[in-house]
Design an enzyme around this catalytic site. Sequence first.
Site, mmCIF file in Angstrom:
data_model
loop_
_atom_site.group_PDB
_atom_site.id
_atom_site.type_symbol
_atom_site.label_atom_id
_atom_site.label_comp_id
_atom_site.label_asym_id
_atom_site.label_seq_id
_atom_site.Cartn_x
_atom_site.Cartn_y
_atom_site.Cartn_z
ATOM 1 N N LEU A 190 0.798 -1.226 0.000
ATOM 2 C CA LEU A 190 0.000 0.000 0.000
ATOM 3 C C LEU A 190 0.838 1.287 0.000
ATOM 4 O O LEU A 190 0.432 2.276 -0.630
ATOM 5 C CB LEU A 190 -0.975 -0.007 1.180
ATOM 6 C CG LEU A 190 -2.059 1.065 1.169
ATOM 7 C CD1 LEU A 190 -2.917 0.968 -0.092
ATOM 8 C CD2 LEU A 190 -2.935 0.965 2.416
ATOM 9 N N TYR A 213 -8.266 3.783 -6.278
ATOM 10 C CA TYR A 213 -7.345 3.441 -5.194
ATOM 11 C C TYR A 213 -7.006 1.949 -5.166
ATOM 12 O O TYR A 213 -5.831 1.568 -5.195
ATOM 13 C CB TYR A 213 -7.975 3.887 -3.870
ATOM 14 C CG TYR A 213 -7.050 3.870 -2.681
ATOM 15 C CD1 TYR A 213 -5.984 4.754 -2.591
ATOM 16 C CD2 TYR A 213 -7.258 2.986 -1.633
ATOM 17 C CE1 TYR A 213 -5.147 4.763 -1.492
ATOM 18 C CE2 TYR A 213 -6.433 2.985 -0.521
ATOM 19 C CZ TYR A 213 -5.371 3.873 -0.458
ATOM 20 O OH TYR A 213 -4.555 3.866 0.630
ATOM 21 N N VAL A 245 1.238 3.012 -3.271
ATOM 22 C CA VAL A 245 0.117 3.835 -3.710
ATOM 23 C C VAL A 245 0.085 5.150 -2.943
ATOM 24 O O VAL A 245 -0.146 6.222 -3.519
ATOM 25 C CB VAL A 245 -1.214 3.078 -3.520
ATOM 26 C CG1 VAL A 245 -2.399 3.936 -3.941
ATOM 27 C CG2 VAL A 245 -1.197 1.765 -4.298
ATOM 28 N N GLU A 246 0.314 5.070 -1.636
ATOM 29 C CA GLU A 246 0.170 6.243 -0.780
ATOM 30 C C GLU A 246 1.298 7.262 -0.958
ATOM 31 O O GLU A 246 1.049 8.461 -1.067
ATOM 32 C CB GLU A 246 0.114 5.816 0.699
ATOM 33 C CG GLU A 246 -1.210 5.208 1.121
ATOM 34 C CD GLU A 246 -2.308 6.253 1.221
ATOM 35 O OE1 GLU A 246 -1.999 7.456 1.209
ATOM 36 O OE2 GLU A 246 -3.482 5.870 1.303
ATOM 37 N N SER A 247 2.532 6.794 -0.955
ATOM 38 C CA SER A 247 3.669 7.724 -0.889
ATOM 39 C C SER A 247 4.827 7.352 -1.791
ATOM 40 O O SER A 247 5.854 8.046 -1.764
ATOM 41 C CB SER A 247 4.187 7.770 0.559
ATOM 42 O OG SER A 247 4.651 6.480 0.953
#
Length: 469
Positions: A120, A228, A123-125
């Site tokens: 994840l 997402y 995707v986030e950072s």
Amino acid sequence: MLWRYAVILLIAALSGCASTGDWSSDTPTRQDPRASKAKRVNLKNQSVSDLYAPSSNLWIRIRDGFEMEPMNTPLEIEQVRWLSARPDYVNRSMTRSSRYLFYIVQEVNARNMPTEIALLPFVESAFVTNAKSSAKAMGLWQFMPATGKDFRLTQNVFRDERRDVLQSTDAALDYLQRLYKQFGSWELALAAYNWGAGNVSKAQKRNLAAGLPTDYLSLKMPNETRNYVPKLMAYRQIVLDPQAYGIVLPELENHPYFVAVDVGSDIDVDLAIKLAEIPSDEFHSLNPSFNKPVILSNANQQILLPFGHAEIFQANLKQYTKPLSSWAAVQVTKTESVDQCAKTLGVDADTLREVNGIPKGMRIRSGSTVLVPKTSRRPGDISMAMAENGSLSLDKPAPPAPKKCAKGAKCPVVKPVKGATKGNSSANNAASQHKSASTGLAKSAKNGSANTSSSTAKVSNGKGASKIQ
């Protein structure tokens, strides 16, 4: 049975006082319950280099733990195509992830979560530890200020645990488990992580009222949330079969990249880097939560060091005979300018301004905590109360009173000063839900690499292009 230790915690059990370079302190160090479950290694009778997992390839372990079903939707296919068309961007993200993935996978496995969750942060950072979104989300897992507080991530003048690798990972997995328990599917849990649990619940209620299904694909949601899960599944596809998409995954050994060292006395960041014999950017990549040039023992902080440098750090620490810390903290008792405050405290005004990040023209409010050079009048470590609650509030000075005008002359109009401006305050206004900083990652991937040590990487939050590369 998988061999498990979430992170090796190294206690330097040395005697003496801080002035001799040892880790002892008059104030006992509090043990973090989130770290207590991790295996501890004493370097006096154990070697870090002997600790390896049965499998030598972390990517195999990640693939073996995949549990989520591919969506095979046009959105997922589009995300896979976008990533495969940008191998340099993917390779940079994958290389950055090599510092953190083993620890994250260990924690995901320990909670019996699907290992897709370990991906994840891509995707986030894009695995930039100090990434900051336009909505003030921070870190690998992009915690908003309010959500970070909800999960006990300290945000004050000394540190921001939303950027801390260990603490933020623990909090993010707690959050995701809570959401999975609430919604019953990982797709909906991920949507809630990005959009907010309340919004997902409302969308489900609208569908129920209309007689429609309430699964992830059936809900009406913003484009960022709609994309997402497909983004995460696109990374899953690349990890499953990188050659099919022209991607070369970096070699990741199935053992810890870093060792966590308990801090028993305050120590300067520059000194820790020197004793560990590692580059500054490497240190800050592993320890991005520190806001000040000193690491506090009473903040229950730990230093993460590369796998092979813990023994070097310990050996150098034993031989170090000078004070470990050169900084103290004081609480300002009245609101005044930096120059006035510096005079009151007996310190250099430029040093006070620089180390505390105070812009010119701002005043320090009463009750603020400021860092100052340590002197014989201010010995010892920074107290637990300051370490946990230190905040810095700033405001602009009031404009000078208007001069009296001569009879019959026009007087200049003085506009009233709007509300006071706060600086690095722990009480800043925060959004009420966790928001992802990932949307722009699918819009821009320029050449170059992110500098994770000297400046905060900025990412978009639902609008515009990402600056993570």
